[in-house]
Design a protein around this motif. Structure first.
Motif, PDB file in Angstrom:
ATOM      1  N   GLY A 154       5.163   5.824 -13.258  1.00 60.83           N
ATOM      2  CA  GLY A 154       4.530   5.500 -14.461  1.00 60.83           C
ATOM      3  C   GLY A 154       5.332   4.449 -15.119  1.00 60.83           C
ATOM      4  O   GLY A 154       4.983   3.838 -16.268  1.00 60.83           O
ATOM      5  N   VAL A 156      -2.212  10.752   4.643  1.00 58.04           N
ATOM      6  CA  VAL A 156      -3.220  11.280   3.641  1.00 58.04           C
ATOM      7  C   VAL A 156      -2.476  11.210   2.363  1.00 58.04           C
ATOM      8  O   VAL A 156      -2.976  11.121   1.253  1.00 58.04           O
ATOM      9  N   ASP A 175      -7.115   3.370  -7.638  1.00 60.44           N
ATOM     10  CA  ASP A 175      -5.931   3.677  -8.644  1.00 60.44           C
ATOM     11  C   ASP A 175      -6.142   3.811  -9.959  1.00 60.44           C
ATOM     12  O   ASP A 175      -5.469   4.597 -10.785  1.00 60.44           O
ATOM     13  N   GLN A 231      -7.086   7.517 -10.162  1.00 62.85           N
ATOM     14  CA  GLN A 231      -6.165   8.416  -9.699  1.00 62.85           C
ATOM     15  C   GLN A 231      -5.047   8.148 -10.703  1.00 62.85           C
ATOM     16  O   GLN A 231      -4.317   9.264 -11.039  1.00 62.85           O
ATOM     17  N   PHE A 232      -4.631   7.076 -11.299  1.00 62.86           N
ATOM     18  CA  PHE A 232      -3.858   6.937 -12.273  1.00 62.86           C
ATOM     19  C   PHE A 232      -4.195   6.766 -13.706  1.00 62.86           C
ATOM     20  O   PHE A 232      -3.971   5.696 -14.081  1.00 62.86           O
ATOM     21  N   ASN A 233      -4.960   7.488 -14.032  1.00 64.03           N
ATOM     22  CA  ASN A 233      -5.647   7.511 -15.222  1.00 64.03           C
ATOM     23  C   ASN A 233      -4.829   7.292 -16.528  1.00 64.03           C
ATOM     24  O   ASN A 233      -3.916   8.130 -16.429  1.00 64.03           O
ATOM     25  N   PHE A 289       1.975  11.495   5.355  1.00 65.27           N
ATOM     26  CA  PHE A 289       2.092  10.215   5.100  1.00 65.27           C
ATOM     27  C   PHE A 289       0.724   9.543   4.878  1.00 65.27           C
ATOM     28  O   PHE A 289       0.458   8.822   3.927  1.00 65.27           O
ATOM     29  N   PHE A 344      -2.073  12.521 -13.046  1.00 61.66           N
ATOM     30  CA  PHE A 344      -1.115  11.532 -13.224  1.00 61.66           C
ATOM     31  C   PHE A 344      -0.871  11.685 -14.918  1.00 61.66           C
ATOM     32  O   PHE A 344       0.696  11.698 -15.117  1.00 61.66           O
ATOM     33  N   THR A 368     -13.420   9.906  -5.257  1.00 57.20           N
ATOM     34  CA  THR A 368     -12.291   9.169  -4.513  1.00 57.20           C
ATOM     35  C   THR A 368     -11.596  10.113  -3.608  1.00 57.20           C
ATOM     36  O   THR A 368     -11.262   9.498  -2.735  1.00 57.20           O
ATOM     37  N   ASN A 369     -11.194  11.200  -4.244  1.00 56.45           N
ATOM     38  CA  ASN A 369     -10.288  11.802  -3.403  1.00 56.45           C
ATOM     39  C   ASN A 369     -10.877  12.568  -2.088  1.00 56.45           C
ATOM     40  O   ASN A 369     -10.261  12.723  -1.223  1.00 56.45           O
ATOM     41  N   ALA A 396     -11.260   9.853   0.509  1.00 54.82           N
ATOM     42  CA  ALA A 396     -10.055   9.537   1.108  1.00 54.82           C
ATOM     43  C   ALA A 396      -9.654  10.536   2.056  1.00 54.82           C
ATOM     44  O   ALA A 396      -9.064  10.201   3.220  1.00 54.82           O
ATOM     45  N   MET A 397      -9.561  11.761   1.741  1.00 56.21           N
ATOM     46  CA  MET A 397      -9.200  12.868   2.586  1.00 56.21           C
ATOM     47  C   MET A 397     -10.135  12.545   3.844  1.00 56.21           C
ATOM     48  O   MET A 397      -9.521  12.974   4.897  1.00 56.21           O
ATOM     49  N   PHE A 408       3.362   3.787  -9.121  1.00 57.87           N
ATOM     50  CA  PHE A 408       2.513   4.277  -9.873  1.00 57.87           C
ATOM     51  C   PHE A 408       2.775   5.390 -10.554  1.00 57.87           C
ATOM     52  O   PHE A 408       2.649   5.805 -11.720  1.00 57.87           O
ATOM     53  N   ALA A 409       3.075   6.318  -9.578  1.00 60.15           N
ATOM     54  CA  ALA A 409       3.315   7.771  -9.911  1.00 60.15           C
ATOM     55  C   ALA A 409       4.486   7.932 -11.029  1.00 60.15           C
ATOM     56  O   ALA A 409       4.782   9.042 -11.635  1.00 60.15           O
ATOM     57  N   LEU A 443      -2.650   4.732 -16.882  1.00 60.70           N
ATOM     58  CA  LEU A 443      -1.592   3.730 -16.518  1.00 60.70           C
ATOM     59  C   LEU A 443      -1.900   2.496 -16.907  1.00 60.70           C
ATOM     60  O   LEU A 443      -0.976   1.291 -17.152  1.00 60.70           O
ATOM     61  N   SER A 484       2.124   3.833  -4.418  1.00 59.40           N
ATOM     62  CA  SER A 484       1.857   5.146  -4.933  1.00 59.40           C
ATOM     63  C   SER A 484       3.264   5.744  -5.439  1.00 59.40           C
ATOM     64  O   SER A 484       2.919   6.335  -6.557  1.00 59.40           O
ATOM     65  N   ASP A 536       0.719  -1.207   0.092  1.00 61.86           N
ATOM     66  CA  ASP A 536      -0.125   0.065   0.006  1.00 61.86           C
ATOM     67  C   ASP A 536       0.869   1.167  -0.142  1.00 61.86           C
ATOM     68  O   ASP A 536       0.557   1.973  -0.741  1.00 61.86           O
ATOM     69  N   GLN A 537       1.883   1.109   0.855  1.00 62.57           N
ATOM     70  CA  GLN A 537       2.863   2.344   0.816  1.00 62.57           C
ATOM     71  C   GLN A 537       3.820   2.475  -0.271  1.00 62.57           C
ATOM     72  O   GLN A 537       4.186   3.725  -0.517  1.00 62.57           O
ATOM     73  N   PHE A 590      -2.910  17.497  -8.774  1.00 63.50           N
ATOM     74  CA  PHE A 590      -1.993  16.461  -9.572  1.00 63.50           C
ATOM     75  C   PHE A 590      -2.957  15.521 -10.568  1.00 63.50           C
ATOM     76  O   PHE A 590      -3.717  15.289 -10.258  1.00 63.50           O
ATOM     77  N   VAL A 602       0.551  10.138   1.047  1.00 64.45           N
ATOM     78  CA  VAL A 602       1.241   8.955   0.194  1.00 64.45           C
ATOM     79  C   VAL A 602       0.178   7.608   0.223  1.00 64.45           C
ATOM     80  O   VAL A 602      -0.141   7.088  -0.748  1.00 64.45           O
ATOM     81  N   LYS A 603      -0.460   7.456   1.500  1.00 71.65           N
ATOM     82  CA  LYS A 603      -1.214   6.260   1.441  1.00 71.65           C
ATOM     83  C   LYS A 603      -2.689   6.277   0.735  1.00 71.65           C
ATOM     84  O   LYS A 603      -2.903   5.541  -0.034  1.00 71.65           O
ATOM     85  N   SER A 604      -3.277   7.452   0.750  1.00 69.31           N
ATOM     86  CA  SER A 604      -4.419   7.953   0.065  1.00 69.31           C
ATOM     87  C   SER A 604      -4.231   8.514  -1.384  1.00 69.31           C
ATOM     88  O   SER A 604      -5.118   9.003  -2.028  1.00 69.31           O
ATOM     89  N   ASN A 605      -2.806   8.581  -1.822  1.00 69.21           N
ATOM     90  CA  ASN A 605      -2.516   9.186  -3.033  1.00 69.21           C
ATOM     91  C   ASN A 605      -2.855  10.838  -3.456  1.00 69.21           C
ATOM     92  O   ASN A 605      -3.286  10.979  -4.376  1.00 69.21           O
ATOM     93  N   GLN A 606      -2.971  11.326  -2.033  1.00 66.18           N
ATOM     94  CA  GLN A 606      -3.325  13.019  -2.239  1.00 66.18           C
ATOM     95  C   GLN A 606      -1.962  13.617  -2.377  1.00 66.18           C
ATOM     96  O   GLN A 606      -1.717  14.556  -1.333  1.00 66.18           O
ATOM     97  N   PHE A 607      -1.484  13.493  -3.548  1.00 61.33           N
ATOM     98  CA  PHE A 607       0.036  14.036  -3.559  1.00 61.33           C
ATOM     99  C   PHE A 607      -0.137  15.590  -3.428  1.00 61.33           C
ATOM    100  O   PHE A 607       0.747  16.161  -2.709  1.00 61.33           O
TER     101      PHE A 607
END
Lengths: 483, 317
Positions: free
Chosen positions: A35, B276, A49, A52-54, B274, B59, A420-421, A424-425, A32-33, A56, A29, A25-26, B57, B278-283
């Motif tokens: 590429g 938020v 994923d 967020q990584f459209n 970290f 991608f 999704t964002n 997560a937040m 994937f970022a 890929l 990111s 999980d760690q 961001f 990294v783990k949740s991809n909120q770069f």
């Protein structure tokens, strides 16, 4: 894993494998970022994923139609799997998996019957009786080793995990389902969160009372999983834990002690309580999985990759994915020759069947389709037989959960990038409050009743209300696809 | 100068072009070159990524392709319920660490310096700086084992001696997180950090000691009037540099020591980034919070530097 090499040979591909087991999980990111990802990703992606990584990952839809007869068959027999795999944009970035032979609940509630017998006690049926039993476990010397202090009456994982007292919410008429990740469940077709539900308050008050009487393991909150496991496996033939939750007795208590424990059905709160009883219905969670394999959009041999993936979904290969190879080297499954198969006991006798499976196959993380007709023709290993037998006790309770109103399969839900964002937040903020609050309530004498309203208000304003709205919308869309 | 005159040049040193100056000291520049390259690549290079904090961001468009959103992510952080808790926790851990952690190496250096026997001095020094080489992961695992409320060695000892109430959970209680964090950090790094002070002390002119002895100074007076003033510039410079790092509370250790019980005091800015970012991809959000952290660090650095300059005329810049 000879079966896997055979498979590569048959598909005429040569795969360079890389296994990442911890901290994926760690790590992902960053990977994937960048590429630059491998051609094939097994059990490594999730829906967020793709959002967020459209770009890929490859849309596998057209490839499946062209190259994957096994997957097509799976989709036609179980259309819900296709729905599971299809994202909001109508594309498929990961192939799903289906087992169909796993039980409908993840956790079972266990109590030490030997201890009950030693103290002349009845099996508890209510929270009140449970409390009395735990007190007797604490004060008597139920494991009869002369030491009255080495017994731990009750033990569990942190509340968000699988083997935890959150399952007692079912005593209060709260229908949990599919592991209730982050506390979400549905009731009467409404998405709710148990962390802000009155019934959770009742549960925490009960647990706080137990903790205050020294009935709960002092390290329940801080211990890691391996310590949780080793404590319950006791010391030789001396059991240490009286009451707990787990997957299966052999796994939880080890071969030496497993016979001392019996599974316990859902408890009533009080003898005269009239709440509808539930047990967490995890059938989707146990048997359906999204995103078993994804293909990189920059892969050069997509057709070959798709053919290789499809080979995993062949009926006999799928069994080997789950239980190990059907050949003389792997010794995972025996082909009886008459269309029936049986899972062999571990060739390495020092391992239990569960551990053996995980060392010899992709196990539950692999891409597979165990078709429904295989259910009757595949004789399972002793561990799975015991799992199914121990969980029989919940069948009636599980069947009570209505698929259209009280079951919330979170893996089936689809969200837009923005949602999704937001989810997560908000969730990171919500967890920050709920995580520490339940632990604080459990281990201190804080007045839960007087803190409750302020706590609920702070969770709601941290984004829970917004998350519930987003989830409700997605859940209603999901319900509309059910027939 | 001399070289310049020999070559018949009219220029004084001040008047030389930078290239000529560089040529005169080229040996020094070659020695410092690896450090310059390192800093350029790993410290200045990645700084173009800061713009991520002001962009959405995307991608597919890369780091520099997203739309400008101004201070959206900063505002999101300032308005989030986690803003005050993370800021407060970071400050508390950082200040307590400096308050108790900073003087310890100095005291240790003074002690080591006063030991006469060279052999004992070496044994002591080696013993105290060995823990520095234990990795954070191992250290935290050690803490978990030693401080476990049921089987922990140190925990058991403290409770038997009645130095701790019997129901304390050192690895769980929010109240014990900061002490455990700081004390274990002192144990681990004190010896290592004292090396620079020991080096500074070794350069004290022995005539000063003799003079002090003749004047009738006792041991304490020697420390106070000879040794401390001698290492004061080192102390101030190191303090300024530590102030610049005040909010960069060690991510690894905080993260590893974190559990549900102590989260109310252990969620610091870096662990929040970290969780938020990294783990949740909120770069973008993560970058914004990280940048905010850096800006505060920078302000502390400037503040400490100017205070030191005003009070004792010792400073970095």
């Amino acid at each position: 894993m000879k079966w896997l090499m055979d498979l590569e040979e048959k598909a005429n591909v040569d795969i360079e494998w890389q296994q990442i087991s911890a901290d994926w999980d760690q790590k992902k990111s960053a990977l994937f970022a960048s590429g630059e990802i491998p051609d094939l990703l097994f059990n490594a992606t999730q829906n967020s994923d793709f959002v967020q990584f459209n770009g890929l990952f490859e849309d596998m839809g057209p490839l499946i139609e062209k190259e994957a007869p096994n997957i097509q068959k799976m989709f036609s027999e179980h259309p819900e799997l296709k729905a599971l795999a299809t994202q909001m944009d109508g594309k498929i970035y990961g192939t799903p998996r289906y087992k169909g032979i796993w039980p409908g609940s993840t956790a079972t509630m266990f109590i030490n019957k030997t201890w009950l017998d030693n103290l002349g006690l009845k099996v508890p049926a209510t929270w009140d009786e449970l409390e009395q039993v735990l007190i007797a476990f604490r004060d008597g010397d139920p494991n009869q080793n002369g030491d009255k202090t080495d017994e731990v009456p009750m033990d569990f994982n942190p509340i968000g995990w699988d083997f935890t007292p959150k399952l007692l919410l079912g005593s209060l008429g709260l229908p949990l389902s599919n592991s209730a990740g982050d506390g979400y469940f549905t009731e009467d077709a409404q998405v709710k969160n148990f962390y802000v539900d009155e019934r959770f308050k009742t549960l925490m008050q009960f647990l706080q009372k137990l903790y205050g009487q020294n009935l709960i393991n002092k390290e329940a909150v801080t211990q890691d999983y391996s310590k949780f496991q080793s404590l319950a496996r006791g010391n030789g033939t001396t059991a240490k834990v009286g009451f707990t939750w787990g997957w299966e007795t052999g796994d939880r208590f080890g071969n030496e002690l497993k016979d001392q424990y019996i599974s316990l059905s859902q408890l009533k709160e009080h003898a005269d309580s009239t709440n509808e009883l539930y047990w967490s219905n995890d059938y989707y969670f146990q048997n359906y999985g999204a995103n078993a394999v994804s293909i990189s959009a920059s892969s050069k041999k997509k057709d070959a990759a798709m053919r290789f993936i499809d080979a995993f979904y062949d009926p006999t290969v799928s069994m080997q994915v789950l239980f190990g190879g059907m050949n003389d080297t792997d010794k995972g499954i025996k082909d009886n020759g008459d269309g029936t198969y049986q899972v062999l006991p571990p060739a390495d006798s020092s391992l239990d069947p569960g551990s053996w499976k995980w060392t010899n196959s992709f196990a539950d993380n692999g891409p597979m389709y165990i078709a429904d007709e295989l259910k009757d023709n595949l004789k399972l290993g002793t561990d799975m037989q015991s799992v199914l037998k121990e969980k029989d006790i919940y069948t009636e309770l599980l069947n009570k959960a209505d698929p259209k109103t009280n079951i919330y399969p979170q893996t089936f839900m689809k969200y837009s990038t923005e949602d999704t964002n937001t989810l997560a937040m908000n969730q990171a903020n919500i967890n920050n409050i709920t995580d520490q609050k339940w632990a604080n309530w459990l281990t201190t004498k804080a007045n839960i009743e007087s803190e409750w309203d302020a706590y609920v208000a702070s969770v709601n304003s941290s984004g829970l209300e917004q998350n519930l709205q987003i989830r409700q919308k997605a859940y209603e869309e999901y319900l509309s696809t059910l027939k | 100068m001399k070289q310049a005159q020999l070559n018949g040049s009219q220029h004084t040193l001040q008047g030389k072009s930078w290239l000529q100056k560089l040529g005169g000291q080229y040996q020094l520049w070659i020695m410092v070159l690896p450090a310059i390259i390192y800093i350029a690549i790993f410290c200045y290079g990645p700084m173009y990524g800061i713009q991520l904090a002001f962009r959405d961001f995307d991608f597919s468009k890369g780091l520099t392709g997203g739309d400008w959103v101004g201070f959206k992510y900063f505002e999101q952080y300032f308005n989030s319920p986690m803003f005050w808790p993370t800021l407060r926790n970071t400050f508390v851990i950082a200040f307590v660490s400096i308050l108790f952690g900073f003087p310890m190496p100095i005291l240790l250096a003074l002690v080591v310096n006063s030991i006469r026997s060279n052999k004992r001095k070496r044994v002591l020094q080696t013993t105290v700086y060995m823990p520095y080489f234990i990795s954070t992961v191992v250290l935290v695992a050690l803490l978990q084992i030693m401080l476990s409320p049921t089987t922990g060695l140190i925990d058991g000892l403290l409770k038997t001696l009645h130095l701790l109430p019997a129901d304390t959970n050192l690895i769980g209680d929010p109240g014990s997180f900061v002490p455990v964090y700081v004390i274990s950090a002192i144990w681990q790094t004190c010896g290592w950090n004292s090396i620079i002070f020991i080096a500074a002390l070794s350069s004290v002119d022995s005539q000063l000691y003799d003079a002090a002895r003749i004047d009738g100074a006792n041991r304490w007076q020697t420390v106070w009037h000879v040794e401390i003033p001698a290492i004061l510039p080192t102390i101030i410079i190191l303090l300024i540099m530590n102030m610049g790092n005040i909010l960069s509370v060690g991510f690894e250790k905080t993260f590893l020591m974190q559990n549900s019980l102590n989260k109310s005091v252990s969620e610091v800015i870096s662990t929040y980034v970290f969780n938020v970012g990294v783990k949740s991809n909120q770069f973008s959000f993560g970058s914004a919070v990280g940048l905010f952290n850096t800006v505060i660090n920078f302000m502390f650095l400037i503040l400490a530097n100017s205070l030191a300059k005003k009070s004792s005329n010792i400073s970095l810049m």
